[in-house]
Write a protein that holds these residues in place. Structure first.
Motif: not given
Length: 614
Positions: A385, A497, A518, A523-524
């Protein structure tokens, strides 16, 4: 048969794509066209096999899943009959739909951060007299923290071994687990291990539900099988039956680098033996130049390549006087390649074609500083993240967690602590609690977070993050330049994201769904503009025309903690994976001396992995 790009599949690849009934084990070396073969097999199953069924295609990364989905986009509605994604993503979907049978109410709220789980365990232990005494007797504050970390590790180990550790006989471990689970459930929260463990239990303890999924998914394809752990293996096996053993596992034992996460190639081999699976080996390398292949064969003498590109490429060692000189040489060579190109790299060398890899993030600090000083565009990914640089965006994400899960006392307390205000009682009306807290904080930062949360949640059934980001940018506009830029950067990452989430979301567009996505890393964006600064583990599944491996010195790579034969073997596999990220040019660098964190300078020897290049 040709693939979607018109290139002909080899006889070995065709034998995989056309295989139908029964178990199949595919040993696929780096650059052997593994993703293409997986994709074409799914295409063949969806278009040539009659019947009402779905295909379960489990990938190791979201990037691989996205690539496969893109290649199958021409199938139209037929593509919807395949689940293509990670195993954790599949388990999240299963538990969201049928989790009530294992005690889950709605979509699971995931605590993915280690510090959050440590805090849950710490609080739970303090409420248990026996465990509290055990902790108090551990020693000073540092030793007590180490004990909590050890306990958390033991919990994860037991959960990730649902077959061999189905019963916990050790009294202390059992009580620690019970306390931890009670603390997590009090906050209506689950961890990554729960996603696998509870899905396994759902299938095994509820035979009718297990049968529904077994009938639904007639064919299962598992990518990167060498990195399975027992829990992952158990979930996949629970989806099989005596009458349905149509499982294909694809992997490469040479690229198993997640042993620290209890993963092992033994489960892939176990599948091959227990299922008496047909075995196919893909031994071509369509990715890397001859020089890169030759070097990787010095890392693993058993790595045989029977077909490769007619491109020579380059492998070169760079020796720096220290880590700063090493960084200067890396960036000098990058700038030279940008200006002059290389005959083996078609279309010139741009930053996006290059990556600098390190065994750990600390190997890349000097490179990051040098690139920043010279204005070379880069992005870094050292973990799953993005790490926020601004407090207001970090506050917003903590608040968004509580909006998604009103029972989340942990993050409500964290927000109160960050704002130095009294924690509000647990309430389903989080917006009311947030208004009281932000008012007590009397800061523009807290007020900006409140406005952002209110804006995002105007429609309670449909999160709108863009309205929240607008509020955060308004707050940024009023800050000093340095603070403003940090907020802009974090907001931009959140926007990207959100865009990724909207592309992938199939169900409700809620705060819970976004935070779960996430947490799983879906979402990356797989890449951004500029040179990639990556740890070896975060580079898995990626490839670049030009790769620099920094910090190739004894004690850095291989890591100084790798003292046993098992650990040294995994370090060698780490080096193999890192080197095979390179398509054309590979530079191996190391510092002759290094300034130690505690002071003083240490002389370093070149890594034993460089023996084949020096």
């Amino acid at each position: 048969m040709t693939d979607a790009f018109g290139s002909r599949l080899s006889p070995q690849q065709l034998s995989v794509t056309n295989y139908l009934e029964g178990p199949l084990l595919v040993i696929a070396g780096p650059g052997s066209g593994k993703t293409r073969v997986l994709t074409e097999r799914i295409r063949h199953l969806l278009t040539s096999v009659p019947g009402h069924f779905r295909v379960l295609a489990l990938t190791f990364t979201h990037k691989a899943a996205d690539e496969m989905k893109e290649r199958l986009a021409d199938l139209g509605d037929a593509r919807d009959r395949a689940f293509i994604g990670t195993l954790h993503g599949f388990c999240l979907e299963v538990l969201t739909e049928r989790g009530k049978f294992v005690g889950i109410d709605g979509a699971p709220n995931i605590f993915e951060q280690t510090r959050d789980r440590q805090e849950v365990l710490q609080r739970a232990v303090e409420e248990d007299p026996f465990l509290s005494e055990q902790l108090a007797n551990s020693g000073d504050l540092k030793e007590r923290h180490r004990r909590v970390v050890q306990w958390l590790s033991s919990i994860s180990y037991v959960k990730s071994h649902p077959i061999s550790h189905a019963l916990v006989e050790d009294e202390e471990t059992r009580r620690v687990m019970e306390a931890y689970e009670a603390g997590m459930r009090a906050s209506n929260a689950y961890d990554f291990d729960d996603l696998l463990l509870l899905t396994y239990k759902l299938f095994v303890d509820n035979p009718k539900i297990g049968d529904i999924y077994r009938r639904l998914y007639k064919f299962i394809c598992v990518d990167e099988a060498q990195d399975m752990n027992e829990a992952q293996f158990a979930v996949i096996m629970a989806l099989c039956s005596d009458s349905n053993r149509n499982v294909m596992m694809v992997g490469d034992p040479r690229q198993s680098i997640y042993g620290f996460n209890t993963s092992s190639p033994e489960y892939m081999e176990r599948f091959g033996i227990e299922f008496d699976a047909k075995r196919v080996e893909l031994t071509a390398n369509y990715r890397s130049s001859r020089a890169v292949v030759d070097f990787t064969q010095t890392l693993d003498s058993n790595y045989m390549v029977d077909q490769q590109l007619p491109i020579q490429g380059l492998v070169k060692v760079l020796r720096g006087a220290d880590e700063k000189d090493e960084a200067r040489q890396i960036v000098d060579r990058l700038e030279q390649l940008f200006q002059q190109g290389h005959p083996d790299v078609e279309g010139g060398v741009q930053p996006g074609k290059c990556a600098v890899l390190g065994r750990t993030r600390y190997s890349l600090l000097a490179v990051e500083g040098e690139m920043t000083e010279r204005g070379i565009p880069f992005y870094k990914r050292f973990s799953a993240s993005h790490e926020n640089e601004s407090e207001v965006v970090e506050d917003f994400l903590v608040a968004l967690r509580v909006l998604a899960n009103p029972k989340d006392r942990l993050h409500l307390s964290a927000l109160a602590k960050r704002w130095r205000v009294a924690e509000q009682p647990v309430s389903h009306d989080f917006l009311a609690s947030l208004e009281v807290m932000s008012g007590a904080a009397r800061s523009s930062r807290a007020e900006a977070v409140r406005k952002a949360i209110v804006a995002a949640s105007r429609n309670p059934t449909k999160l709108d993050l863009m309205l929240a980001l607008t509020e955060l940018r308004k707050h940024a506009d009023e800050q000093a330049v340095a603070d403003r830029l940090a907020i802009y950067e974090d907001v931009e990452v959140l926007r990207q994201e959100w865009d990724q989430f909207l592309r992938r979301v199939t169900g409700a567009r809620t705060a819970t769904a976004f935070m779960s996505s996430k947490a799983l890393g879906s979402t990356q964006k797989p890449s951004r503009e500029g040179v990639a600064l990556l740890t070896v583990h975060s580079s898995k599944g990626l490839e670049f025309d030009v790769v620099f491996l920094a910090g190739m010195a004894e004690g850095i790579f291989p890591d100084y903690r790798a003292t046993g034969a098992k650990e040294r073997a995994e370090e060698s596999r780490n080096a193999f994976v890192a080197a095979t990220r390179a398509r054309r040019l590979l530079y191996l660098s190391y510092p002759a001396t290094r300034e130690m964190p505690w002071g003083g300078v240490r002389t370093l020897a070149p890594s034993t992995f460089l023996n084949g290049a020096l």
